[in-house]
Scaffold this motif. Structure first.
Motif, PDB file in Angstrom:
ATOM      1  N   LEU A 126       6.472 -65.080  77.658  1.00 57.22           N
ATOM      2  CA  LEU A 126       7.466 -64.973  78.394  1.00 57.22           C
ATOM      3  C   LEU A 126       6.800 -63.728  79.381  1.00 57.22           C
ATOM      4  O   LEU A 126       7.028 -63.335  80.622  1.00 57.22           O
ATOM      5  CB  LEU A 126       8.375 -63.883  77.226  1.00 57.22           C
ATOM      6  N   ILE A 127       6.198 -63.308  78.733  1.00 59.99           N
ATOM      7  CA  ILE A 127       4.786 -62.646  79.916  1.00 59.99           C
ATOM      8  C   ILE A 127       4.945 -62.650  80.794  1.00 59.99           C
ATOM      9  O   ILE A 127       4.856 -62.186  82.341  1.00 59.99           O
ATOM     10  CB  ILE A 127       4.205 -61.317  79.292  1.00 59.99           C
ATOM     11  N   PHE A 128       3.560 -63.886  80.940  1.00 60.98           N
ATOM     12  CA  PHE A 128       3.074 -64.154  81.696  1.00 60.98           C
ATOM     13  C   PHE A 128       3.300 -65.125  83.006  1.00 60.98           C
ATOM     14  O   PHE A 128       2.611 -65.447  83.121  1.00 60.98           O
ATOM     15  CB  PHE A 128       1.350 -64.287  81.812  1.00 60.98           C
ATOM     16  N   GLY A 129       4.430 -66.211  81.628  1.00 59.00           N
ATOM     17  CA  GLY A 129       4.847 -67.417  82.210  1.00 59.00           C
ATOM     18  C   GLY A 129       3.943 -68.251  81.466  1.00 59.00           C
ATOM     19  O   GLY A 129       2.553 -68.120  81.556  1.00 59.00           O
ATOM     20  N   ALA A 130       4.633 -69.439  80.352  1.00 58.58           N
ATOM     21  CA  ALA A 130       3.546 -70.597  80.503  1.00 58.58           C
ATOM     22  C   ALA A 130       2.519 -71.035  80.697  1.00 58.58           C
ATOM     23  O   ALA A 130       1.906 -71.701  80.009  1.00 58.58           O
ATOM     24  CB  ALA A 130       4.799 -71.507  79.526  1.00 58.58           C
ATOM     25  N   GLY A 139       4.649 -59.209  90.015  1.00 55.74           N
ATOM     26  CA  GLY A 139       3.497 -58.173  89.684  1.00 55.74           C
ATOM     27  C   GLY A 139       2.611 -58.250  89.530  1.00 55.74           C
ATOM     28  O   GLY A 139       1.301 -58.801  89.566  1.00 55.74           O
ATOM     29  N   LEU A 140       2.904 -58.472  87.884  1.00 57.11           N
ATOM     30  CA  LEU A 140       1.606 -58.254  87.180  1.00 57.11           C
ATOM     31  C   LEU A 140       1.637 -60.220  87.387  1.00 57.11           C
ATOM     32  O   LEU A 140       0.240 -60.152  86.561  1.00 57.11           O
ATOM     33  CB  LEU A 140       2.458 -57.701  85.011  1.00 57.11           C
ATOM     34  N   ARG A 141       1.538 -60.683  86.681  1.00 59.39           N
ATOM     35  CA  ARG A 141       1.710 -62.487  87.035  1.00 59.39           C
ATOM     36  C   ARG A 141       0.506 -62.320  88.657  1.00 59.39           C
ATOM     37  O   ARG A 141      -0.337 -62.892  88.122  1.00 59.39           O
ATOM     38  CB  ARG A 141       2.516 -63.469  87.052  1.00 59.39           C
ATOM     39  N   LEU A 142       1.115 -61.862  89.957  1.00 63.18           N
ATOM     40  CA  LEU A 142       0.178 -61.433  90.230  1.00 63.18           C
ATOM     41  C   LEU A 142      -1.314 -60.720  89.996  1.00 63.18           C
ATOM     42  O   LEU A 142      -2.453 -61.466  90.448  1.00 63.18           O
ATOM     43  CB  LEU A 142       0.297 -61.126  91.954  1.00 63.18           C
ATOM     44  N   LEU A 143      -1.352 -60.003  89.370  1.00 66.21           N
ATOM     45  CA  LEU A 143      -2.643 -59.150  89.396  1.00 66.21           C
ATOM     46  C   LEU A 143      -3.404 -60.174  88.471  1.00 66.21           C
ATOM     47  O   LEU A 143      -4.663 -59.959  88.946  1.00 66.21           O
ATOM     48  CB  LEU A 143      -1.773 -57.891  89.074  1.00 66.21           C
ATOM     49  N   ALA A 144      -2.924 -60.714  87.752  1.00 66.09           N
ATOM     50  CA  ALA A 144      -3.813 -61.319  86.304  1.00 66.09           C
ATOM     51  C   ALA A 144      -4.260 -62.409  87.350  1.00 66.09           C
ATOM     52  O   ALA A 144      -4.505 -62.902  86.758  1.00 66.09           O
ATOM     53  CB  ALA A 144      -2.302 -61.690  85.574  1.00 66.09           C
ATOM     54  N   GLU A 145      -3.755 -63.170  88.159  1.00 67.90           N
ATOM     55  CA  GLU A 145      -3.990 -64.275  88.701  1.00 67.90           C
ATOM     56  C   GLU A 145      -5.404 -63.932  89.428  1.00 67.90           C
ATOM     57  O   GLU A 145      -6.413 -64.537  89.415  1.00 67.90           O
ATOM     58  CB  GLU A 145      -3.606 -64.653  89.942  1.00 67.90           C
ATOM     59  N   ARG A 146      -5.405 -62.990  89.793  1.00 72.68           N
ATOM     60  CA  ARG A 146      -6.431 -61.854  91.309  1.00 72.68           C
ATOM     61  C   ARG A 146      -7.555 -60.952  90.745  1.00 72.68           C
ATOM     62  O   ARG A 146      -8.441 -61.327  90.870  1.00 72.68           O
ATOM     63  CB  ARG A 146      -5.796 -61.599  92.263  1.00 72.68           C
ATOM     64  N   LEU A 147      -7.501 -60.927  89.511  1.00 68.29           N
ATOM     65  CA  LEU A 147      -8.113 -59.119  88.956  1.00 68.29           C
ATOM     66  C   LEU A 147      -8.776 -60.078  87.588  1.00 68.29           C
ATOM     67  O   LEU A 147      -7.919 -61.039  86.898  1.00 68.29           O
ATOM     68  CB  LEU A 147      -7.537 -58.331  88.501  1.00 68.29           C
TER      69      LEU A 147
END
Ligand code: LMR
Length: 398
Positions: A81-85, A227-235
């Protein structure tokens, strides 16, 4: 032992709850603590939650202990739910998630983890931020610094000032970001601004710690997490504290989660082993009941659909009230532009009133809000909107 202690004042947000309950005025309005309310001013139990809870009770066969990580089915489902499956960090198994006693539990355990990993950690919080962020993070021993975020006078984000301040951060610093529905100001970053934060994090080496307490109550479950999903992709690494208090209405059951994104699956596992050890040393393990309810909902397509529909209704109602308040204030001819209330998201906005004006609203009209003039928009209703607008117009006129 305790005779040297002076009495400690109650938390100002929670005190409003008690003051409101004790007020006999039949016209009283509660715009204080951040709980969702329906048109009648009631905070209902969601239908999907009622059904899931009945199933959990019926199916439960033991009250034996669970572990420090909580309910595994909850941890797996909330992560999606948080990150998108389909998020790459999930495909790479770089996220480890544990059930915590509310979002507060997640913030505190996250802070203890940071302290353990790097005892000298500085964490940057937005100015303003939710008042309870300071004790939750500071009592774990983290050093706290502020970055500018919101201009109360003009009711706009101070994004350039935010970036300039964070450009001063040291490598290894941590930056607390509100995932959506900023508490207390309701002003969120857009996707370009999240991108700029990600770039700065890459450049300066700071670790984002995202507090996602209102997912689904701003613009929708996915948009609110973009926003957090974008951060998780890049960091390479980040932390996410999430809460099920508002979007599942499970406030008193204390349901939240802490997610650790690691550089690799192995790093995430190692890091979460410390989370589990920290939990064991504070509260041993979280209560399971609320987590079991959420897992039941998210793992049942029909209940999941029902919950999403109910959440849509809640969000639409709040956004509709934002519009209503702005329109009514304009129609009443108040000499100030309140269109920002309509643009902002989530439960809160600052009205930009002085502490004296807030005191008058409480004392003369029984309209309760935090003395910063943060209002919980969900406390407005079709029935009380005119009363609230009239009171606001009167105190603003002096
Ligand atoms: C709020 O800010 O009103 C909510 O998050 C409730 C709380 O615990 O303060």
């Amino acid at each position: 032992m305790f005779t040297a202690l002076e009495s400690y004042p109650p938390d100002p947000i929670l005190r409003l709850l008690a003051d409101f309950r004790a007020d006999p005025n039949p016209h009283k309005v509660d715009l204080g603590v951040g709980v969702y309310k329906d048109e009648t001013g009631h905070t209902p139990i969601m239908g999907a939650v009622k059904t899931a809870e009945a199933r959990v009770f019926a199916g439960e066969e033991t009250k034996s202990y669970i572990g420090p990580a909580g309910v595994p089915e909850f941890n797996a489902a909330i992560k999606d739910l948080i990150f998108g499956a389909r998020h790459p960090v999930l495909a790479d198994a770089r996220v480890a998630t544990v059930l915590t006693p509310g979002g507060c539990g997640a913030l505190r355990v996250g802070a203890e983890l940071l302290k353990r990993a790097a005892p000298e950690t500085t964490i940057w919080v937005s100015d303003p931020t939710w008042a309870n962020h300071i004790p939750l993070l500071g009592n774990a021993g983290l050093r706290i610094r502020e970055y500018p975020y919101y201009d109360r006078e003009h009711s706009v984000l101070r994004f350039d000032a935010m970036l300039s301040a964070l450009a001063e951060s040291g490598s290894g610093d941590v930056v607390l970001l509100h995932g959506c529905c900023h508490n207390p100001c309701g002003a969120d970053l857009n996707l370009d601004q999240w991108r700029a934060v990600a770039e700065l994090a890459e450049k300066r080496g700071f670790l984002p710690f995202v507090d996602l307490a209102y997912q689904g109550l701003g613009d929708g479950l996915d948009v609110d997490a973009q926003g957090l999903r974008l951060l998780a992709e890049r960091l390479p690494e980040m932390l996410v504290a999430s809460s099920c208090s508002k979007n599942f209405g499970l406030y008193r059951e204390r349901v939240g989660s802490l997610s650790v994104v690691g550089q690799s699956a192995q790093r995430a596992e190692i890091t979460v082993s410390h989370v589990n050890n920290i939990v064991r040393g504070i509260y041993s393990m979280p209560p399971s009941h609320g987590g079991a309810i959420v897992a039941e909902i998210l793992n049942d397509p029909e209940l999941d659909r029902q919950w999403r529909d109910e959440l849509d209704v809640m969000r639409d109602r709040i956004n509709g009230l934002r519009k209503l308040l702005n329109n009514k204030l304009r129609a009443r001819g108040v000499d100030r532009d309140f269109s920002f209330v309509e643009r902002e998201r989530g439960m809160f906005s600052f009205l930009g009133l002085s502490a004296e004006q807030v005191t008058r609203l409480i004392d003369e009209y029984s309209i309760y809000m935090v003395n910063s003039s943060r209002i919980n928009v969900a406390g407005i209703s079709q029935a009380n909107a005119d009363y609230v607008v009239e009171a606001l117009a009167t105190v603003m006129a002096g």
